[in-house]
Design a protein around this motif. Structure first.
Motif, PDB file in Angstrom:
ATOM      1  N   UNK A  48      16.724  83.060  44.029  1.00 39.21           N
ATOM      2  CA  UNK A  48      17.919  82.154  44.517  1.00 39.21           C
ATOM      3  C   UNK A  48      18.975  82.839  45.072  1.00 39.21           C
ATOM      4  N   UNK A  50      20.913  85.165  43.807  1.00 35.09           N
ATOM      5  CA  UNK A  50      22.284  85.579  43.124  1.00 35.09           C
ATOM      6  C   UNK A  50      22.304  87.112  43.139  1.00 35.09           C
ATOM      7  N   UNK A  73      23.738  77.818  50.215  1.00 35.11           N
ATOM      8  CA  UNK A  73      24.212  77.036  49.278  1.00 35.11           C
ATOM      9  C   UNK A  73      23.494  75.598  49.173  1.00 35.11           C
ATOM     10  N   UNK A  76      20.139  76.718  47.639  1.00 39.29           N
ATOM     11  CA  UNK A  76      19.998  76.745  46.016  1.00 39.29           C
ATOM     12  C   UNK A  76      20.169  75.631  45.394  1.00 39.29           C
ATOM     13  N   UNK A  77      20.693  74.540  45.953  1.00 33.73           N
ATOM     14  CA  UNK A  77      20.745  73.281  45.238  1.00 33.73           C
ATOM     15  C   UNK A  77      19.269  72.621  45.257  1.00 33.73           C
ATOM     16  N   UNK A  83      20.276  79.798  32.668  1.00 31.10           N
ATOM     17  CA  UNK A  83      20.557  81.196  32.102  1.00 31.10           C
ATOM     18  C   UNK A  83      20.503  81.331  30.800  1.00 31.10           C
ATOM     19  N   UNK A  87      26.056  79.326  30.553  1.00 34.94           N
ATOM     20  CA  UNK A  87      26.840  79.073  31.497  1.00 34.94           C
ATOM     21  C   UNK A  87      27.254  77.982  31.857  1.00 34.94           C
ATOM     22  N   UNK A  89      30.005  74.888  32.543  1.00 32.33           N
ATOM     23  CA  UNK A  89      31.273  74.856  32.804  1.00 32.33           C
ATOM     24  C   UNK A  89      32.520  74.600  31.539  1.00 32.33           C
ATOM     25  N   UNK A  91      35.564  73.947  30.912  1.00 34.03           N
ATOM     26  CA  UNK A  91      36.518  72.977  30.900  1.00 34.03           C
ATOM     27  C   UNK A  91      35.962  71.729  31.184  1.00 34.03           C
ATOM     28  N   UNK A 105      27.412  68.237  45.860  1.00 34.80           N
ATOM     29  CA  UNK A 105      26.679  68.672  46.819  1.00 34.80           C
ATOM     30  C   UNK A 105      25.814  67.507  47.430  1.00 34.80           C
TER      31      UNK A 105
ATOM     32  N   UNK B 113      29.352  84.541  34.900  1.00 33.19           N
ATOM     33  CA  UNK B 113      28.539  83.539  34.836  1.00 33.19           C
ATOM     34  C   UNK B 113      28.821  81.839  35.111  1.00 33.19           C
ATOM     35  N   UNK B 114      30.157  81.892  35.034  1.00 33.05           N
ATOM     36  CA  UNK B 114      30.631  80.635  35.675  1.00 33.05           C
ATOM     37  C   UNK B 114      30.512  80.493  37.039  1.00 33.05           C
ATOM     38  N   UNK B 116      28.230  82.146  38.875  1.00 37.45           N
ATOM     39  CA  UNK B 116      26.687  82.133  39.122  1.00 37.45           C
ATOM     40  C   UNK B 116      26.235  80.800  38.858  1.00 37.45           C
ATOM     41  N   UNK B 117      26.669  80.039  37.887  1.00 39.23           N
ATOM     42  CA  UNK B 117      26.137  78.758  37.697  1.00 39.23           C
ATOM     43  C   UNK B 117      26.433  77.817  38.680  1.00 39.23           C
ATOM     44  N   UNK B 118      27.559  77.981  39.225  1.00 39.96           N
ATOM     45  CA  UNK B 118      28.462  76.958  40.275  1.00 39.96           C
ATOM     46  C   UNK B 118      27.675  77.354  41.541  1.00 39.96           C
ATOM     47  N   UNK B 119      27.204  78.505  41.777  1.00 39.81           N
ATOM     48  CA  UNK B 119      26.302  78.929  42.971  1.00 39.81           C
ATOM     49  C   UNK B 119      24.946  78.330  42.778  1.00 39.81           C
ATOM     50  N   UNK B 120      24.589  78.380  41.677  1.00 34.02           N
ATOM     51  CA  UNK B 120      23.083  78.079  41.547  1.00 34.02           C
ATOM     52  C   UNK B 120      22.823  76.663  41.479  1.00 34.02           C
ATOM     53  N   UNK B 121      23.924  75.827  41.250  1.00 35.72           N
ATOM     54  CA  UNK B 121      23.723  74.261  41.749  1.00 35.72           C
ATOM     55  C   UNK B 121      24.040  73.997  43.098  1.00 35.72           C
ATOM     56  N   UNK B 122      24.318  74.910  44.015  1.00 32.26           N
ATOM     57  CA  UNK B 122      24.608  74.642  45.435  1.00 32.26           C
ATOM     58  C   UNK B 122      25.969  74.462  45.823  1.00 32.26           C
ATOM     59  N   UNK B 123      26.965  74.716  44.823  1.00 29.60           N
ATOM     60  CA  UNK B 123      28.304  74.667  45.281  1.00 29.60           C
ATOM     61  C   UNK B 123      28.528  76.009  46.397  1.00 29.60           C
ATOM     62  N   UNK B 124      29.259  75.799  47.384  1.00 29.36           N
ATOM     63  CA  UNK B 124      29.810  76.673  48.208  1.00 29.36           C
ATOM     64  C   UNK B 124      31.027  77.432  47.641  1.00 29.36           C
ATOM     65  N   UNK B 131      36.398  73.774  41.778  1.00 27.17           N
ATOM     66  CA  UNK B 131      35.831  72.795  40.692  1.00 27.17           C
ATOM     67  C   UNK B 131      35.572  73.666  39.496  1.00 27.17           C
ATOM     68  N   UNK B 132      35.419  74.980  39.794  1.00 26.44           N
ATOM     69  CA  UNK B 132      35.080  75.772  38.448  1.00 26.44           C
ATOM     70  C   UNK B 132      35.720  76.869  38.069  1.00 26.44           C
TER      71      UNK B 132
END
Lengths: 242, 214
Positions: A48, A50, A73, A76-77, A83, A87, A89, A91, A105, B113-114, B116-124, B131-132
């Motif tokens: 993907x 990374x 992007x 990747x969706x 992971x 990872x 989020x 917050x 997305x 990792x944060x 990477x996880x954001x990019x992995x779900x397709x966020x630009x 958002x992250x």
């Protein structure tokens, strides 16, 4: 579904992936095993993007992987990733972790995304943790939440990068059980792991990597019962001894 | 004390101007700080260079020199703004550089990792930042941002040098009439202290309210 051709990857002078060819059909579960440093995780992360690809091509569902920007992007969706270190989020609550992708997305409405997220959380068995923050969950629960987050995007393929390596032994099974049920439902999965039990139970194919190359590839029964190469035999004898 | 009570209205106006200047400038500096910090972590080298150049230039010049330059030099090439606007622009630009560095430090506390996880779900890139990364990065540096806001409040007194009648200038004017520097400047000093305490309290409140469960 996933097609890798002549993939090379360098980290500076280090040649970590050497001429990788790998095709994964829709619904297939491929488990990638091998000693540490063999390039398994890097291969997974190249799928993907990374990690950038040094040379060669990666196609997902017939589409070549875009280099960057919005097209990447979008792609990747469709490729979920789980992971080693979860990872999630930090917050956001578990529920908000899961709805972020669908609402931002996929432009799913908030209510629909929440319903979908709750269904997924029930499925991975942590619906009661929806309003908790990641730090309030055990490792196993966090990883199951991370799987739910990946599933919420309705991905075409799911990548797992050593999903149980950071877990206490008693939590490994709760995560593996979720993965086995996904495999049984026909999800296309590429799993980098040291869990040979999972490979036996759920894999259609085991790919053995060493020193940046795919050395051997076959059904779990063949691979574990009669590895063809010396290196695979050596690796198996080391990890299956105890 | 008489000097303060008889000139309450002038001093009051000065105080209001100081508060206005502080609020407007803080908002501007925050937006600028976020923008410049974003430039400094952008994937494009040219954008990173622009961000770095901005911080280096603005941080390495004295604020007073910048104010004087802006207010007295720009009109000679035909660019001029009202005094309050000029002071607000210069102070915001200057404090924005400091805020950018604090915000960048906050962004650096957020694990790879944060992102990477954001990019992995397709966020630009922009979406993952918004958002992250930023929500977590900003939370980590609420206290330093509060300190910079207090420094900003104190720095608004430099606007007096270019003719803005804020609290320090108002106190100065009153003192010229009454010749009671101790009473007048102690009074003004207490007002600054009160404002700084308020900023400190708000900072503490935000830090407690927004703390990430760890």
């Amino acid at each position: 579904m996933v097609s890798v051709r002549g993939l090379h990857k360098w980290f500076g002078p280090l040649h970590v992936l050497k001429d990788i060819d790998l095709t994964v059909a829709a619904g297939e579960v491929v488990v990638v095993v091998g000693p540490s440093g063999s390039g398994k995780s890097t291969l997974c992360r190249c799928l993907n993007r990374l990690e950038t690809v040094g040379q060669g091509s990666v196609e997902i569902d017939g589409e070549p992987l875009p280099a960057e920007g919005r097209a990447l992007a979008r792609l990747r969706a469709d490729v979920g990733m789980v992971f080693q270190s979860f990872n999630l989020f930090g917050h956001k609550t578990v529920l908000d972790n899961i709805t972020l992708g669908p609402t931002r997305v996929r432009r799913t409405s908030r209510t629909e995304a929440r319903q979908q997220a709750m269904t997924l959380l029930e499925r991975v068995g942590i619906a009661d943790k929806a309003d908790h923050h990641p730090a309030q969950l055990s490792g196993g629960q966090q990883q199951r939440a991370a799987i739910a987050r990946a599933l919420a995007m309705r991905p075409k393929v799911l990548l797992f990068d050593e999903p149980t390596s950071a877990l206490d032994p008693e939590m490994v099974n709760e995560v593996l059980d979720v993965m086995v049920s996904l495999a049984a439902e026909g999800m296309t999965m590429i799993v980098v792991t040291h869990e040979m039990g999972f490979a036996r139970r759920a894999a259609d194919r085991v790919v053995f990597m060493d020193d940046g190359r795919i050395i051997e590839s076959g059904t779990p029964d063949d691979f574990f019962a009669a590895p063809r190469t010396e290196r695979a035999r050596d690796f198996l004898s080391k990890i299956l001894q105890h | 004390m008489d000097a303060l009570t008889t000139h309450l209205s002038e001093l009051g106006h000065g105080l209001v101007t100081t508060v206005e200047l502080t609020v407007v400038t803080t908002v501007g500096a925050m937006l600028l700080g976020i923008a410049v910090a974003t430039l400094r972590i952008a994937p494009v080298p040219l954008l990173r260079a622009i961000g770095t150049a901005y911080v280096e230039v603005l941080q390495n010049l004295p604020l007073l020199a910048l104010l004087v330059l802006f207010v007295f030099a720009l009109p000679t090439i035909g660019i001029s703004f009202p005094l309050f606007t000029s002071a607000a622009i210069v102070i915001a630009a200057y404090e924005g550089a400091y805020l950018a560095e604090a915000i960048r430090a906050g962004i650096n506390t957020v694990g790879v990792g944060q992102a990477e996880a954001a990019r992995a779900i397709g966020l630009t890139f922009g979406q993952s930042l918004r958002h992250v990364i930023l929500p977590q990065g900003l939370r980590a540096v609420i206290q330093p941002i509060g300190n910079i806001c207090i420094a900003l409040l104190m720095n608004t007194s430099l606007a007096a040098a270019v003719g803005v009648v804020e609290l320090t200038q108002a106190a100065n004017n009153v003192n010229l009439l009454e010749a009671q520097p101790i009473a007048v400047f102690t009074g003004a000093g207490l007002a600054y202290m009160l404002l700084a305490l308020i900023i400190g309290q708000v900072t503490g409140l935000l830090e407690r309210r927004l703390a990430i469960v760890r």
